[in-house]
Write an enzyme that holds these catalytic residues in place. Sequence first.
Site, short mmCIF file in Angstrom:
data_model
loop_
_atom_site.label_atom_id
_atom_site.label_comp_id
_atom_site.label_asym_id
_atom_site.label_seq_id
_atom_site.Cartn_x
_atom_site.Cartn_y
_atom_site.Cartn_z
CG ASP A 171 -1.93 1.04 1.24
OD1 ASP A 171 -2.58 1.20 0.20
OD2 ASP A 171 -2.08 1.74 2.25
CB THR A 176 -1.88 5.94 -2.03
OG1 THR A 176 -1.70 4.53 -1.88
CG2 THR A 176 -3.06 6.36 -1.18
CB THR A 177 0.84 3.10 -5.73
OG1 THR A 177 0.62 2.42 -4.50
CG2 THR A 177 2.22 2.79 -6.23
CG ASP A 234 -6.69 0.47 -0.51
OD1 ASP A 234 -6.68 1.31 0.41
OD2 ASP A 234 -5.67 0.10 -1.12
#
Length: 524
Positions: free
Chosen positions: A61, A94-95, A384
């Site tokens: 994550d 987020t990545t 998520d």
Amino acid sequence: MSEQPIYIMPEDTKRTTGREAQHNNIAAAKAVAQAVRTTLGPKGMDKMIVDSAGDVIVTNDGVTILTEMQIEHPAARMIVEVAKTQEDAVGDGTTTAVILAGELLKRAENLLEQEVHPTVLARGYRLAEIEAQKILGKICENVSIENDSLLRNIAITAMTGKGAESDKEELAKLIIAAIRKVSQGNKIDKDDIKVEKRVGNENSELIEGIVLDKEKVHPGMPTYIENARVLLLDSPLEIKNTEIDAKIQITDPAQLTAFLDQEERTLRLMVERIKDTGANVLLSQRGIDDMAQHFLAKAGILAIRRVTKSDIERLAKATGGKIISNWKEVSYSDCGSAGLVRESKIGENNMIFVEKCINTKSVTILVRGGTEHIAEEIKRAVTDAIGDLAAVVKEGKVVGGAGAVEIKVARELRNYANQLTGREQLAVQAFADTLEIIPRTLAENAGLDPIDVLTQLRAAQEIWPGINVATGKVMDSWQAGVIEPLKIKTQAISSAAEVAEMILRIDDVILGHEKKGNPNRMEV
Ligand code: ADP
Ligand code: MG
């Protein structure tokens, strides 16, 4: 008259300016993106982070990795903020957001070397971002949230490549059930769904109510209370006043006994007051004194201490109770109610279940994993997926994943760039190229040839041309069920562009002294 140099800052101030400052900042931003790049997508790798206490986290994550990494460089921290913003706004992606920010800056660096002025670049990125948002709004698909198989696909896409991989069908069902339970039309608060974890091989489950990873404070307390009256406290049930450090000098034993008696009386009074409200469950955000625990047990009250603030807030919402700060002021009407509060053994330890609450829009998904690390990672994947479904419930808009949406927006951005004159055109083109870093990275992480994959995707005729990471061929992401909320992409693109522009506009980095307690100090 000879010219005296004028110093406006202390002599030991470190300062870098111009191209060098820009170069340093960009290098730091690229390093952050590089750190998370290999985790992207279904074939992404995991990171193992060991903190100074020796605790280990294994995760895929993006935001978890970056927050655990203790990044110090100021520009790098601005990139970490992008991940945090994404986490707060959606929870997923987020990545993606960080990779986009890093790539925007990397492409900017090339243009800077070709003597494109940074403000021209920043303006070009701005234009491109606005256009990209327009394109996204045009190409996204409107969907009905009644469509279970679509919600399933979105949840599975979110969990693919994470620790949750093997149970994803089962988990997707629980997540959808939870979403249905807490949403009303397109209104939803994703905080109404709590995710709690426990080691064990049993199936994960959905509980209607709130589960706390806690135990009652005293063995003499009841473990099963029907029609519970719940008192919520956010201050300690102790004598010590932590704000005032008082010293008491005792000169003879009688004084000591008197003092202890006094203490006991106060604790007894506290518990009396609580008992008078009719409460039979006490949930405290802070500590509970040993003696108070004893009195509470005698009064037949089930008490839990050190409940997190967010759980206390959830409990207030679910039970309709007020959060009380001063035990002297508690009254009957402050209590909330729950049909059942029980302590049950789950795995190795007990957990507290607050069920059948007045407000039924509070649920907990209790995830199980073979080890602590796996359970923790499944929890992150489930969180998520909840964020994604909540975004879809709110907006009703989705896009095809697996690189498809990025390929489509890049295509249209290039058309737009061709209509522009001047050097902004170069920036818009760089923006379009940047978006392709997503399919490129998905391919790289799957061990595929990125150039090969990109050429295929650019030429593809599919409506949502995505990369099949198993075969390296083009697939229609929609038909393959790789679907993501629009919100992931709009948010990632806007925060990546914003931070890139901001970093590009910096041409002077001044490292001042440590200014302790200076309220004007900027925290990045
Ligand atoms: P992020 O933190 O950005 O969400 P992830 O590791 O979750 O990073 O990866 C998300 C990316 O993986 C998205 O671009 C998504 O479209 C892609 N993806 C998810 N499932 C698949 C799949 N089955 N095939 C190809 N790509 C996928
Ligand atoms: Mg994801």
